[in-house]
Design an enzyme around this catalytic site. Structure first.
Site, PDB file in Angstrom:
ATOM      1  N   SER A  12       0.816  -1.224   0.000  1.00  0.00           N
ATOM      2  CA  SER A  12       0.000   0.000   0.000  1.00  0.00           C
ATOM      3  C   SER A  12       0.845   1.268   0.000  1.00  0.00           C
ATOM      4  O   SER A  12       0.401   2.309  -0.477  1.00  0.00           O
ATOM      5  CB  SER A  12      -0.918   0.010   1.230  1.00  0.00           C
ATOM      6  N   GLY A  14       5.164   3.078   0.376  1.00  0.00           N
ATOM      7  CA  GLY A  14       6.612   2.925   0.409  1.00  0.00           C
ATOM      8  C   GLY A  14       7.180   2.046  -0.700  1.00  0.00           C
ATOM      9  O   GLY A  14       6.750   2.104  -1.854  1.00  0.00           O
ATOM     10  N   ILE A  15       8.163   1.223  -0.337  1.00  0.00           N
ATOM     11  CA  ILE A  15       8.875   0.402  -1.319  1.00  0.00           C
ATOM     12  C   ILE A  15       7.916  -0.589  -1.984  1.00  0.00           C
ATOM     13  O   ILE A  15       7.994  -0.831  -3.195  1.00  0.00           O
ATOM     14  CB  ILE A  15      10.044  -0.348  -0.633  1.00  0.00           C
ATOM     15  N   ARG A  35      -2.222  -4.384   5.796  1.00  0.00           N
ATOM     16  CA  ARG A  35      -3.197  -4.532   6.891  1.00  0.00           C
ATOM     17  C   ARG A  35      -4.447  -3.738   6.581  1.00  0.00           C
ATOM     18  O   ARG A  35      -5.559  -4.211   6.750  1.00  0.00           O
ATOM     19  CB  ARG A  35      -2.597  -4.001   8.207  1.00  0.00           C
ATOM     20  N   ALA A  86       6.161  -6.023   3.547  1.00  0.00           N
ATOM     21  CA  ALA A  86       5.502  -5.622   4.805  1.00  0.00           C
ATOM     22  C   ALA A  86       6.542  -5.604   5.917  1.00  0.00           C
ATOM     23  O   ALA A  86       7.287  -6.568   6.085  1.00  0.00           O
ATOM     24  CB  ALA A  86       4.380  -6.593   5.139  1.00  0.00           C
ATOM     25  N   GLY A  87       6.617  -4.516   6.626  1.00  0.00           N
ATOM     26  CA  GLY A  87       7.592  -4.449   7.708  1.00  0.00           C
ATOM     27  C   GLY A  87       7.257  -3.329   8.670  1.00  0.00           C
ATOM     28  O   GLY A  87       6.566  -2.364   8.318  1.00  0.00           O
ATOM     29  N   SER A 137      17.427  -5.766   5.258  1.00  0.00           N
ATOM     30  CA  SER A 137      17.976  -4.425   5.515  1.00  0.00           C
ATOM     31  C   SER A 137      19.484  -4.543   5.656  1.00  0.00           C
ATOM     32  O   SER A 137      20.001  -5.579   6.091  1.00  0.00           O
ATOM     33  CB  SER A 137      17.398  -3.868   6.810  1.00  0.00           C
ATOM     34  N   TYR A 150      14.979  -5.151  15.424  1.00  0.00           N
ATOM     35  CA  TYR A 150      14.725  -4.988  13.980  1.00  0.00           C
ATOM     36  C   TYR A 150      15.839  -5.671  13.171  1.00  0.00           C
ATOM     37  O   TYR A 150      15.575  -6.409  12.223  1.00  0.00           O
ATOM     38  CB  TYR A 150      14.642  -3.495  13.658  1.00  0.00           C
ATOM     39  N   THR A 185      10.715   6.844   3.010  1.00  0.00           N
ATOM     40  CA  THR A 185       9.328   6.366   3.074  1.00  0.00           C
ATOM     41  C   THR A 185       8.761   6.784   4.433  1.00  0.00           C
ATOM     42  O   THR A 185       9.468   7.412   5.231  1.00  0.00           O
ATOM     43  CB  THR A 185       9.254   4.815   2.997  1.00  0.00           C
TER      44      THR A 185
HETATM   45  P1  NAP Z   1       6.430   1.735   4.986  1.00  0.00           P
HETATM   46  O1  NAP Z   1       6.412   2.854   4.015  1.00  0.00           O
HETATM   47  O2  NAP Z   1       6.224   1.986   6.435  1.00  0.00           O
HETATM   48  O3  NAP Z   1       5.379   0.641   4.469  1.00  0.00           O
HETATM   49  C1  NAP Z   1       5.208  -0.546   5.187  1.00  0.00           C
HETATM   50  C2  NAP Z   1       4.170  -1.397   4.480  1.00  0.00           C
HETATM   51  O4  NAP Z   1       4.005  -2.610   5.224  1.00  0.00           O
HETATM   52  C3  NAP Z   1       2.804  -0.736   4.394  1.00  0.00           C
HETATM   53  O5  NAP Z   1       2.187  -1.099   3.188  1.00  0.00           O
HETATM   54  C4  NAP Z   1       2.064  -1.363   5.576  1.00  0.00           C
HETATM   55  O6  NAP Z   1       0.690  -1.261   5.352  1.00  0.00           O
HETATM   56  C5  NAP Z   1       2.613  -2.792   5.510  1.00  0.00           C
HETATM   57  N1  NAP Z   1       2.482  -3.543   6.760  1.00  0.00           N
HETATM   58  C6  NAP Z   1       3.010  -3.260   7.973  1.00  0.00           C
HETATM   59  N2  NAP Z   1       2.674  -4.204   8.848  1.00  0.00           N
HETATM   60  C7  NAP Z   1       1.925  -5.115   8.191  1.00  0.00           C
HETATM   61  C8  NAP Z   1       1.283  -6.319   8.555  1.00  0.00           C
HETATM   62  N3  NAP Z   1       1.315  -6.801   9.814  1.00  0.00           N
HETATM   63  N4  NAP Z   1       0.603  -6.991   7.601  1.00  0.00           N
HETATM   64  C9  NAP Z   1       0.535  -6.532   6.337  1.00  0.00           C
HETATM   65  N5  NAP Z   1       1.117  -5.393   5.920  1.00  0.00           N
HETATM   66  C10 NAP Z   1       1.805  -4.691   6.852  1.00  0.00           C
HETATM   67  O7  NAP Z   1       7.826   0.936   4.913  1.00  0.00           O
HETATM   68  P2  NAP Z   1       8.952   0.860   3.778  1.00  0.00           P
HETATM   69  O8  NAP Z   1      10.014   1.805   4.147  1.00  0.00           O
HETATM   70  O9  NAP Z   1       8.343   0.865   2.429  1.00  0.00           O
HETATM   71  O10 NAP Z   1       9.521  -0.601   4.101  1.00  0.00           O
HETATM   72  C11 NAP Z   1       9.284  -1.732   3.277  1.00  0.00           C
HETATM   73  C12 NAP Z   1      10.223  -2.838   3.734  1.00  0.00           C
HETATM   74  O11 NAP Z   1      11.573  -2.386   3.544  1.00  0.00           O
HETATM   75  C13 NAP Z   1      10.100  -3.178   5.212  1.00  0.00           C
HETATM   76  O12 NAP Z   1      10.291  -4.561   5.388  1.00  0.00           O
HETATM   77  C14 NAP Z   1      11.246  -2.427   5.845  1.00  0.00           C
HETATM   78  O13 NAP Z   1      11.662  -3.032   7.048  1.00  0.00           O
HETATM   79  C15 NAP Z   1      12.279  -2.542   4.760  1.00  0.00           C
HETATM   80  N6  NAP Z   1      13.325  -1.515   4.820  1.00  0.00           N
HETATM   81  C16 NAP Z   1      13.024  -0.186   4.719  1.00  0.00           C
HETATM   82  C17 NAP Z   1      14.046   0.742   4.781  1.00  0.00           C
HETATM   83  C18 NAP Z   1      13.802   2.227   4.675  1.00  0.00           C
HETATM   84  O14 NAP Z   1      14.774   2.993   4.819  1.00  0.00           O
HETATM   85  N7  NAP Z   1      12.596   2.682   4.399  1.00  0.00           N
HETATM   86  C19 NAP Z   1      15.376   0.320   4.957  1.00  0.00           C
HETATM   87  C20 NAP Z   1      15.641  -1.039   5.040  1.00  0.00           C
HETATM   88  C21 NAP Z   1      14.605  -1.948   4.974  1.00  0.00           C
HETATM   89  P3  NAP Z   1      -0.386  -1.120   6.556  1.00  0.00           P
HETATM   90  O15 NAP Z   1       0.153  -0.147   7.536  1.00  0.00           O
HETATM   91  O16 NAP Z   1      -1.684  -0.764   5.934  1.00  0.00           O
HETATM   92  O17 NAP Z   1      -0.442  -2.504   7.075  1.00  0.00           O
END
Ligand code: NAP
Length: 239
Positions: A12, A14-15, A35, A86-87, A137, A150, A185
């Site tokens: 929904s 971010g990435i 979610r 999802a994270g 990550s 994490y 994000t």
């Molecule tokens: P984000 O913008 O916070 O988006 C997180 C997504 O995960 C949302 O779509 C959220 O939707 C969904 N989500 C969270 N909990 C969930 C659950 N229990 N069931 C189903 N969906 C769930 O995060 P992002 O930065 O794009 O991160 C994407 C992935 O990359 C994650 O695994 C994160 O740990 C990893 N990552 C991110 C970064 C960074 O710098 N951004 C760096 C390293 C790794 P809802 O809230 O509607 O559920």
């Protein structure tokens, strides 16, 4: 990739949302999961092309995941690609981290990806050239003060990804890990631009699209499996 079915968990925002857009641009039908069903629907409705669906599902809940993938199978058919984006993070020093936060992070980031891989796998085994990208990550490899839980969830996901890659390679299913650094994000909204400027050799945050395009590379590369691809602007070099 045209007309193949891609499931993007955490699609929904971010990435994950960026990956859903890139997959749709390549002609995939995309099932967007998060979610919040409303947020998943808004993203799916804005995708180019046809045949996209959205589903609300908490990936940390085994029964919910099973039912969601059964419903995808029924309405959309076999899954070619799975992106586990999802994270959640609950960053704090360990002494200030509550046990319930530890459980939440491990359940979504690690157990959640295990459950969705398991739920999608039977369908993927029937699909020539199927591929999974889990999102770890850079801190899963290098550690980060204030992110011990994490980091552990992402290190666990790396071990899971490499093992699953070995398990399913003979059936032509590929499994890789994308390991982003600082990506702009909602998850990094509290961080300042200077945090990246100081610590990242490339001197800036990456965009969700830059991270997602590396995920598409992994999905599209027929001779790449069991790899960890860092998309971190060189951050690991400086850690
Ligand atoms: P984000 O913008 O916070 O988006 C997180 C997504 O995960 C949302 O779509 C959220 O939707 C969904 N989500 C969270 N909990 C969930 C659950 N229990 N069931 C189903 N969906 C769930 O995060 P992002 O930065 O794009 O991160 C994407 C992935 O990359 C994650 O695994 C994160 O740990 C990893 N990552 C991110 C970064 C960074 O710098 N951004 C760096 C390293 C790794 P809802 O809230 O509607 O559920």
């Amino acid at each position: 990739m045209a007309s193949r079915l891609a499931v993007v968990c955490g699609g929904s925002r971010g990435i994950g949302a960026a990956a859903a857009r890139l997959l749709a641009r390549r002609g995939c039908r995309v099932a967007v999961i998060s979610r919040s069903e409303a947020a998943a629907r808004a993203t799916a409705e804005a995708l180019p092309g046809e045949g996209h669906v959205s589903l609300g599902c908490d990936v940390s809940r085994p029964l919910e995941v099973q039912r969601t993938f059964e419903s995808i199978q029924k309405t959309c058919g076999d899954v070619s690609y799975l992106v586990n984006a999802a994270g959640v993070n609950r960053d704090a020093l360990l002494l200030r981290t509550q046990p319930e936060d530890m459980v939440a992070v491990l359940h979504v980031n690690l157990l959640g990806s295990m459950l969705t891989c398991r739920a999608a796998l039977r369908s993927m085994l029937r699909t020539p050239g199927a591929a999974i990208v889990n999102i770890g990550s850079v801190v899963g490899r290098n550690g980060s003060a204030g992110q011990s839980v994490y980091s552990a969830s992402k290190a666990g996901l790396e071990g899971f990804t490499l093992s699953l890659a070995k398990e399913v390679a003979a059936r032509d299913v590929r499994v890789n890990l994308l390991a982003p650094g600082f990506i702009r994000t909602d998850m990094t909204a509290a961080l300042q631009e200077e945090d990246a400027a100081l610590r990242v050799p490339l001197g800036r945050f990456g965009s969700a699209e830059e991270a997602a395009s590396a995920a598409i590379f992994l999905l599209e590369s027929p001779y790449v499996t069991g790899q960890v691809l860092l998309v971190d602007g060189g951050l690991q070099l400086a850690m």
